[in-house]
Design an enzyme around this catalytic site. Structure first.
Site, PDB file in Angstrom:
ATOM      1  N   SER A   1       0.823  -1.203   0.000  1.00 32.76           N
ATOM      2  CA  SER A   1       0.000   0.000   0.000  1.00 32.76           C
ATOM      3  C   SER A   1       0.858   1.254   0.000  1.00 32.76           C
ATOM      4  O   SER A   1       1.972   1.254   0.535  1.00 32.76           O
ATOM      5  CB  SER A   1      -0.869  -0.019   1.256  1.00 32.76           C
ATOM      6  OG  SER A   1      -1.415   1.241   1.505  1.00 32.76           O
TER       7      SER A   1
ATOM      8  N   TYR B   1      -2.384  -0.194  10.547  1.00 36.02           N
ATOM      9  CA  TYR B   1      -2.553  -0.803   9.216  1.00 36.02           C
ATOM     10  C   TYR B   1      -1.333  -0.500   8.340  1.00 36.02           C
ATOM     11  O   TYR B   1      -0.726  -1.409   7.763  1.00 36.02           O
ATOM     12  CB  TYR B   1      -3.823  -0.288   8.532  1.00 36.02           C
ATOM     13  CG  TYR B   1      -3.830  -0.586   7.048  1.00 36.02           C
ATOM     14  CD1 TYR B   1      -4.010  -1.894   6.584  1.00 36.02           C
ATOM     15  CD2 TYR B   1      -3.617   0.420   6.108  1.00 36.02           C
ATOM     16  CE1 TYR B   1      -3.975  -2.177   5.231  1.00 36.02           C
ATOM     17  CE2 TYR B   1      -3.584   0.150   4.758  1.00 36.02           C
ATOM     18  CZ  TYR B   1      -3.764  -1.150   4.315  1.00 36.02           C
ATOM     19  OH  TYR B   1      -3.714  -1.433   2.980  1.00 36.02           O
TER      20      TYR B   1
ATOM     21  N   LYS C   1       1.910  -3.038   6.708  1.00 40.03           N
ATOM     22  CA  LYS C   1       2.399  -3.106   5.321  1.00 40.03           C
ATOM     23  C   LYS C   1       3.907  -2.848   5.277  1.00 40.03           C
ATOM     24  O   LYS C   1       4.648  -3.510   4.537  1.00 40.03           O
ATOM     25  CB  LYS C   1       1.644  -2.101   4.429  1.00 40.03           C
ATOM     26  CG  LYS C   1       0.175  -2.464   4.224  1.00 40.03           C
ATOM     27  CD  LYS C   1      -0.004  -3.846   3.589  1.00 40.03           C
ATOM     28  CE  LYS C   1      -1.439  -4.227   3.368  1.00 40.03           C
ATOM     29  NZ  LYS C   1      -1.626  -5.606   2.903  1.00 40.03           N
TER      30      LYS C   1
END
Length: 350
Positions: free
Chosen positions: A127, A152, A156
């Site tokens: 991402s 989050y 990644k």
């Protein structure tokens, strides 16, 4: 039969569109999904489009023994595309342990299995959140990876580090991390699309659900950012373009065209649109006025992010082809189809 490819999270939004793209390219697909944020109905949608029903295993990749048993059952897997992960920025701030367990343990268990195989090809669903608030726009792959703005985003970043460290000492694994910007839209057939369970965490499903009357109004989080209209800017990429990029990246791995056994590519359109511009694009293609209010800024959001796609354009020979209008139109078509289905089911029970 084509080469057998495992797609984890293959009934999710990006996963399902990639399964379709793989099948249309002649690959034989096996899906793993635990249905925590997806529906078994998606399998029917994929089959409707391609006329091929992919093999499906309902399992949780957090169970290490189950992952091991899966690879015993499917020794002929030639590539893995790993989508399965929790993906909402806001939720990750509220429930970090869920995100660390779900997004990191699953990745580790897959890599442990691939390490034992002779020749493993692995694509990681990463991402643009790894860049945080970038110093320069558009963002290139060499931009520094900043301290993550959310758990989050951190999963990644850590995920990419785990893959890079593994590839460094494991020459039988070849991997590519694809850093997506903001995927939106649906398959043009409206047989599959974004299907959030509960309240949507992404902008476009919230837009379409508001327009259809399922939500009272849309909240725009902050209008005091240093951007032309005060709202956040993002690079909205059509999910069909994104799906095609996965197939191109997979073929690069299978054809052994990599320069090193770990590579990273940005996937976006190269153009930024503000939240208000995205709303206007939707209003234009749907001919629907959208009720929205300006709300307080949301924790974890950055001001602006859009991709420099030069590397993907030149190395992968891939380029985004659809516009934001195309994506909004397909998302609306998908929402209208969901509404029609809902109404038909309601009428059946009356």
């Amino acid at each position: 039969m084509g080469k057998k490819i495992l797609v984890t999270g293959g009934l999710g939004f990006i996963g399902s569109h990639t399964v379709v793209a793989l099948q249309e390219r002649g690959f034989d697909v096996v899906i793993i999904d635990n249905l925590s944020n997806s529906s078994l109905e998606v399998l029917g949608g994929i089959t409707k489009i391609t006329k091929i029903s992919p093999e499906f295993e309902n399992m949780d990749l957090r169970e290490k023994e189950a992952v091991s048993a899966f690879f015993d059952k499917y020794p002929d897997i030639e590539g893995v595309i790993h989508f399965a992960a929790s993906k909402a920025v806001g939720e990750s701030v509220e429930n970090p342990l869920l995100y660390y367990e779900n997004n990191l343990n699953t990745l580790i268990y897959l890599l442990q299995q691939l390490k034992e195989r002779e020749n493993s090809k692995f694509i990681f669903s990463s991402s643009c959140t790894v860049y945080g608030q970038a110093d320069e726009l558009p963002i290139t792959e060499s931009a520094p990876v900043k301290k993550a703005e959310s758990p989050y985003g951190n999963t990644k970043q850590i995920g990419e580090e785990i893959i890079a460290d593994t590839c460094k000492v494991t020459k039988n694994i070849s991997a590519i991390s694809l850093r997506y910007f903001n995927p939106i839209g649906a398959h043009p057939s409206a047989n599959i699309g974004e299907l959030p369970i509960g309240t949507p965490q992404n902008l476009v499903p919230f837009i379409t659900q508001t327009a259809i009357g399922k939500r009272e109004k849309l909240s725009v989080f902050g209008n005091d950012y240093p951007t032309p209209d005060g709202t956040c800017i993002r690079d909205y990429i059509h999910v069909m373009d994104l799906a095609r990029a996965h197939v191109v990246a997979l073929e690069r791995l299978l054809d052994e065209e990599q320069e090193t056994n770990y590579e990273v590519f940005n996937l976006g359109t190269g153009k930024g649109n503000s939240v208000l511009e995205a709303i206007k694009a939707f209003e234009k293609v749907s001919e629907t006025k959208l009720p929205y209010v300006i709300a307080a800024r949301r924790e974890g959001d950055i001001t602006a992010a859009y991709a420099d796609t030069t590397k993907a354009n030149e190395v992968l020979k891939w380029k985004a082809e659809y516009s934001i209008d195309d994506a909004m139109e397909s998302a609306w078509k998908w929402q209208l189809k969901l509404k029609k289905k809902e109404t038909e089911e309601k009428n059946k029970t009356v």
